[in-house]
Design a protein around this motif. Structure first.
Motif, mmCIF file in Angstrom:
data_model
loop_
_atom_site.group_PDB
_atom_site.id
_atom_site.type_symbol
_atom_site.label_atom_id
_atom_site.label_comp_id
_atom_site.label_asym_id
_atom_site.label_seq_id
_atom_site.Cartn_x
_atom_site.Cartn_y
_atom_site.Cartn_z
ATOM 1 N N VAL A 8 0.870 -1.168 0.000
ATOM 2 C CA VAL A 8 0.000 0.000 0.000
ATOM 3 C C VAL A 8 0.909 1.220 0.000
ATOM 4 N N ASN A 9 0.748 2.033 -1.026
ATOM 5 C CA ASN A 9 1.546 3.235 -1.192
ATOM 6 C C ASN A 9 3.049 2.929 -1.190
ATOM 7 N N GLY A 10 3.379 1.806 -1.810
ATOM 8 C CA GLY A 10 4.778 1.447 -1.966
ATOM 9 C C GLY A 10 5.413 0.793 -0.760
ATOM 10 N N GLN A 35 -6.767 4.042 -3.956
ATOM 11 C CA GLN A 35 -7.334 5.202 -3.250
ATOM 12 C C GLN A 35 -6.231 6.025 -2.596
ATOM 13 N N VAL A 36 -5.350 5.337 -1.889
ATOM 14 C CA VAL A 36 -4.289 6.022 -1.153
ATOM 15 C C VAL A 36 -3.351 6.748 -2.120
ATOM 16 N N GLN A 41 -1.474 11.772 -4.666
ATOM 17 C CA GLN A 41 -1.275 12.628 -5.845
ATOM 18 C C GLN A 41 -2.030 13.946 -5.707
ATOM 19 N N ASP A 42 -3.264 13.856 -5.209
ATOM 20 C CA ASP A 42 -4.106 15.043 -5.119
ATOM 21 C C ASP A 42 -3.670 15.996 -4.008
ATOM 22 N N MET A 43 -3.232 15.448 -2.880
ATOM 23 C CA MET A 43 -2.969 16.270 -1.706
ATOM 24 C C MET A 43 -1.489 16.361 -1.342
ATOM 25 N N LEU A 51 -3.070 9.362 5.247
ATOM 26 C CA LEU A 51 -3.415 8.804 3.937
ATOM 27 C C LEU A 51 -4.396 7.656 4.085
ATOM 28 N N PHE A 52 -4.111 6.771 5.026
ATOM 29 C CA PHE A 52 -4.971 5.611 5.226
ATOM 30 C C PHE A 52 -6.349 6.032 5.715
ATOM 31 N N LEU A 53 -6.400 7.027 6.588
ATOM 32 C CA LEU A 53 -7.691 7.521 7.070
ATOM 33 C C LEU A 53 -8.493 8.110 5.922
#
Length: 111
Positions: A8-10, A35-36, A41-43, A51-53
């Motif tokens: 998850v997210n690398g 999603q993460v 990317q967006d934030m 990120l997980f939340l």
């Protein structure tokens, strides 16, 4: 109990699951990872916890919307089933009335 690694997210995470559920868990992790990564990317890069939340909240929002759509569709199915029953009842009544008329016509011709 099986244990698999998901990314998850690398980052790798060891996760336990019931035997045979590994492919399902891998797919869930893939969806969560998407999603993460999108949030990242967006934030911009946030801490994993944030990120997980955010990812969990977005998925919960999708689940909420899907449940609402499902409830609406179930209500529509119930309405359509009731309508079908009503129409079938009318069709049965019409056929019975036609059969009665045919029997009367047959009896009148026999006289």
């Amino acid at each position: 109990m099986a244990q698999i690694n998901v990314d998850v997210n690398g980052r790798p995470y060891a996760v336990g699951c019931e035997d045979g559920q590994e492919p399902h868990l891998v797919e869930l992790a893939r969806i969560f990872d998407q999603q993460v990564r999108q949030i990242s990317q967006d934030m911009g890069q946030l801490g994993d916890t944030r990120l997980f939340l955010m990812g969990a909240l977005l998925l919960a929002d999708e689940l909420y919307d899907a449940r609402n759509r499902l409830e609406g569709l179930q209500a529509e199915v119930t309405r359509l089933e009731n309508e079908r029953s009503r129409i079938e009842g009318r069709a049965v009544s019409a056929l019975e009335a036609a059969a009665t008329r045919i029997e009367r016509l047959g009896a009148a011709d026999a006289v």
